[in-house]
Design an enzyme around this catalytic site. Structure first.
Site, PDB file in Angstrom:
ATOM      1  CD  GLN A  20     -30.207 -35.745  -2.172  1.00 46.90           C
ATOM      2  OE1 GLN A  20     -29.492 -34.840  -2.605  1.00 46.90           O
ATOM      3  NE2 GLN A  20     -31.502 -35.777  -2.403  1.00 46.90           N
ATOM      4  CG  HIS A 114     -25.731 -31.652  -2.201  1.00 47.83           C
ATOM      5  ND1 HIS A 114     -25.908 -31.568  -3.571  1.00 47.83           N
ATOM      6  CD2 HIS A 114     -26.980 -31.611  -1.688  1.00 47.83           C
ATOM      7  CE1 HIS A 114     -27.193 -31.490  -3.861  1.00 47.83           C
ATOM      8  NE2 HIS A 114     -27.871 -31.519  -2.731  1.00 47.83           N
ATOM      9  CG  ASN A 158     -26.615 -28.236  -3.479  1.00 51.94           C
ATOM     10  OD1 ASN A 158     -26.778 -28.133  -4.687  1.00 51.94           O
ATOM     11  ND2 ASN A 158     -27.617 -28.501  -2.654  1.00 51.94           N
ATOM     12  CD  GLU A 159     -30.789 -26.117  -3.383  1.00 48.25           C
ATOM     13  OE1 GLU A 159     -31.242 -26.538  -2.314  1.00 48.25           O
ATOM     14  OE2 GLU A 159     -31.402 -26.196  -4.469  1.00 48.25           O
TER      15      GLU A 159
HETATM   16  C1  BGC Z   1     -31.322 -30.169  -3.360  1.00 47.49           C
HETATM   17  C2  BGC Z   1     -31.398 -31.666  -3.583  1.00 47.49           C
HETATM   18  C3  BGC Z   1     -32.832 -32.141  -3.432  1.00 47.49           C
HETATM   19  C4  BGC Z   1     -33.667 -31.422  -4.463  1.00 47.49           C
HETATM   20  C5  BGC Z   1     -35.123 -31.859  -4.527  1.00 47.49           C
HETATM   21  C6  BGC Z   1     -32.461 -29.389  -3.944  1.00 47.49           C
HETATM   22  O1  BGC Z   1     -32.825 -28.411  -3.041  1.00 47.49           O
HETATM   23  O2  BGC Z   1     -30.081 -29.673  -3.773  1.00 47.49           O
HETATM   24  O3  BGC Z   1     -30.540 -32.304  -2.695  1.00 47.49           O
HETATM   25  O4  BGC Z   1     -32.956 -33.526  -3.521  1.00 47.49           O
HETATM   26  O5  BGC Z   1     -33.648 -30.043  -4.187  1.00 47.49           O
HETATM   27  O6  BGC Z   1     -35.823 -31.551  -3.381  1.00 47.49           O
END
Ligand code: BGC
Length: 416
Positions: A20, A114, A158-159
């Protein structure tokens, strides 16, 4: 109201993700998708914030603002652009990023995945293929040999639960059908993949990906823990505050079981769990309900609901039984005063959790810089720092200074 003085090691950070902000992540699966005809991305990531070259000034700025930690991504697609080829020069790049953190007395929190993966991974069955878990752990092992001595805290994935969460709440289909989605087939071909095997994270069979993610976390956490440098290791999770409409409690419990609880269980052996919360989601009989008419919404269309953070921290702590770090929380806003209000109320929730004895070790705002918000491109402004996209000039918003002052005072209020 009580004022809570925090532990001197409390993490006050801002977060970013490699794809990003860095720019030109050309060996990644998402780059191929962004450039496919009819792509669902409104624009490609391009140079992004050119953070790949400007990381020094960005980290120095974060430190000047008063924060003490930086959560950022280490990009697999740069380190292993072809299977088995580990780039020493890219690993050295991340060594310099980590060193810049230390020079500025910033604790580096490194995230190893990520959303984006190398093209070759997505082409070889990607996150639908359990072998990707081994591939990911092997990359982590290489990376940590080179970088481990400089890492303060590591997030494996991540997530990792996001795909399952979007699928179970009805926001995505099980699988993007290559026959029906011409862009998907085109993106696969761009990445050198057979469309039937192309499986980037969030764009594949979500429940298969969930299981691969769980395995990948287990294997990569073991690889990271094998480093002689004893930094904490954990996973980060997407945790909306699910609120059942009357009669829908069972439905919510079932969703939670499959996209939250199973991950909390996996986190039990870790050093912390990363909580990432943006809003609440009311769940009715047919799935997620839109915000009520008149409710304030953010640029993303989410309901403005900073109170979501507190219950998700409580739930994560109870279920995972390990310390919590808020690894993401934030808002895309045009009016920066709404950002301050959002974070202020979210931090009140953090303060109440700590007052009640919950072990919360840190808070990272999402995000440091306005950046590439995936499908939505550059329009949603989550940053505490604005960017002039013509010149790449950075301008901290008032919220950045406000958050920095809180970080310096290292105290938050319960306000209840
Ligand atoms: C993610 C980010 C994203 C943010 C805002 C999260 O789910 O880890 O990459 O930019 O939310 O939408």
């Amino acid at each position: 109201m009580a004022r809570i003085q925090l532990h001197p090691d409390f993490i006050w950070g801002a977060a970013t993700a490699a794809h990003q902000v860095e720019g030109n992540n050309i060996n990644s699966d998402y780059w191929a998708i962004e450039h496919a005809p009819n792509t669902p991305f409104v624009e490609p990531s391009g140079d992004a914030c050119d953070h790949y070259h400007r990381y020094r000034e960005d980290i120095a700025m974060l430190a000047r603002l008063g924060l003490n930690a930086y959560r950022f991504g280490i990009e697999w697609a740069r380190i292993e652009p072809e299977e088995g080829h580990f780039s020493i020069s890219e690993l050295d790049h991340y060594r310099r990023v980590l060193a810049a953190c230390h020079e500025n007395r910033i604790a580096p929190i490194a995230t190893f995945h990520h959303f984006t993966s190398p093209r070759w991974v997505a082409a070889e069955g990607g996150w639908e293929d359990p072998k990707t878990a081994e591939r990911f752990a092997r990359y982590c092992e290489h990376a940590v040999k080179h970088l481990g001595d400089l890492i303060h805290t590591a997030c494996t994935i991540n997530e990792a639960n996001l795909g399952a969460y979007l699928y179970l709440t009805g926001e995505t289909r099980e699988k993007i059908d290559p026959a029906r989605s011409r862009w998907f087939a085109a993106a696969a071909r761009k990445a050198g993949a057979d469309p039937d095997r192309f499986a980037p994270f969030l764009m594949c069979h979500q429940m298969k990906a969930r299981d691969t993610m769980l395995l990948a976390h287990r294997l990569s956490a073991a690889a990271l823990k094998s480093s002689p440098h004893m930094f904490p290791v954990g996973i980060t999770l997407a945790l909306a505050d699910f609120q059942p409409e009357p009669g829908c409690e069972q439905r919510v419990a079932a969703i939670r079981a499959e996209c939250q609880d199973i991950f909390f269980e996996a986190a039990r052996g870790d050093d912390f769990v990363g909580v990432q919360t943006y809003t609440r989601q009311r769940i009715g009989e047919k799935g997620v309900l839109p915000p009520e008419p008149g409710a304030e919404t953010t640029i993303m269309g989410y309901e403005f609901w900073p109170e979501a953070l507190e219950p998700t921290i409580r739930y994560a702590s109870k279920m995972a039984q390990v310390p919590v770090i808020v690894t993401e929380n934030g808002i895309a806003a045009t009016d920066d005063t709404r950002r301050v209000e959002y974070v202020r109320r979210a931090l009140n929730g953090v303060a109440r959790c700590i007052r009640d004895g919950i072990d919360v070790r840190g808070y990272c705002y999402w995000t440091l810089l306005d950046n590439f918000e995936w499908n939505s491109g550059y329009k949603p402004t989550f940053g505490i720092v604005a960017i002039d996209w013509k010149t790449q000039e950075r301008t901290p918003r008032p919220s950045a200074r406000w958050l920095g002052e809180i970080a310096r005072a290292n105290a938050i209020e319960t306000e209840d």
